[in-house]
Design a protein around this motif. Structure first.
Motif, PDB file in Angstrom:
ATOM      1  N   ALA A 162       0.840  -1.208   0.000  1.00  0.00           N
ATOM      2  CA  ALA A 162       0.000   0.000   0.000  1.00  0.00           C
ATOM      3  C   ALA A 162       0.873   1.255   0.000  1.00  0.00           C
ATOM      4  O   ALA A 162       0.542   2.236  -0.676  1.00  0.00           O
ATOM      5  N   GLU A 163       1.971   1.213   0.732  1.00  0.00           N
ATOM      6  CA  GLU A 163       2.869   2.367   0.765  1.00  0.00           C
ATOM      7  C   GLU A 163       3.456   2.664  -0.625  1.00  0.00           C
ATOM      8  O   GLU A 163       3.568   3.821  -1.025  1.00  0.00           O
ATOM      9  N   LEU A 200       2.092   1.904  -3.524  1.00  0.00           N
ATOM     10  CA  LEU A 200       1.023   2.425  -4.383  1.00  0.00           C
ATOM     11  C   LEU A 200       0.735   3.898  -4.069  1.00  0.00           C
ATOM     12  O   LEU A 200       0.526   4.692  -4.989  1.00  0.00           O
ATOM     13  N   LEU A 201       0.731   4.262  -2.788  1.00  0.00           N
ATOM     14  CA  LEU A 201       0.494   5.652  -2.425  1.00  0.00           C
ATOM     15  C   LEU A 201       1.642   6.555  -2.891  1.00  0.00           C
ATOM     16  O   LEU A 201       1.408   7.669  -3.334  1.00  0.00           O
ATOM     17  N   ALA A 202       2.875   6.056  -2.808  1.00  0.00           N
ATOM     18  CA  ALA A 202       4.022   6.843  -3.249  1.00  0.00           C
ATOM     19  C   ALA A 202       3.945   7.107  -4.768  1.00  0.00           C
ATOM     20  O   ALA A 202       4.305   8.183  -5.230  1.00  0.00           O
ATOM     21  N   GLU A 203       3.483   6.114  -5.530  1.00  0.00           N
ATOM     22  CA  GLU A 203       3.362   6.295  -6.974  1.00  0.00           C
ATOM     23  C   GLU A 203       2.233   7.261  -7.329  1.00  0.00           C
ATOM     24  O   GLU A 203       2.299   7.963  -8.338  1.00  0.00           O
ATOM     25  N   ALA A 204       1.188   7.310  -6.501  1.00  0.00           N
ATOM     26  CA  ALA A 204       0.037   8.175  -6.779  1.00  0.00           C
ATOM     27  C   ALA A 204       0.372   9.643  -6.571  1.00  0.00           C
ATOM     28  O   ALA A 204      -0.278  10.521  -7.131  1.00  0.00           O
ATOM     29  N   GLU A 205       1.384   9.931  -5.750  1.00  0.00           N
ATOM     30  CA  GLU A 205       1.722  11.335  -5.466  1.00  0.00           C
ATOM     31  C   GLU A 205       2.532  11.971  -6.539  1.00  0.00           C
ATOM     32  O   GLU A 205       3.079  11.559  -7.395  1.00  0.00           O
TER      33      GLU A 205
END
Length: 83
Positions: A75-76, A78-83
């Motif tokens: 999840a971390e 995926l969140l890093a890629e979304a930013e």
């Protein structure tokens, strides 16, 4: 006799994690450091048990881990890629 047709799910089955038992030679502190490195790579350390000593008398530890399938992201990540 008519056969029942299998329906295919539109949702793909979740990927399967591989479970492995790994024997490490070294102190408990060294083994725990290695396990932290594995957890940073998204492996899940399930157990760390004392193993039998080597023929030379060195300590061993049996570590059970779950290894994610190729391409799996935490999840971390995926969140890093979304930013």
């Amino acid at each position: 006799m008519p056969r029942k047709r299998r329906t295919q799910s539109l949702v793909p089955a979740p990927p399967v994690w591989n479970q492995r038992s790994i024997i490490l030679v070294g102190s408990r502190a060294d083994v725990e450091r290695i396990c932290r490195d594995w957890e940073a790579e998204a492996w899940q350390v399930m157990t760390i048990d004392d193993g039998p000593p080597t023929a030379a008398g060195h300590r061993t530890h049996v570590v059970r881990v779950a290894v994610p399938p190729v391409g799996w992201q935490s999840a971390e990540q995926l969140l890093a890629e979304a930013e």
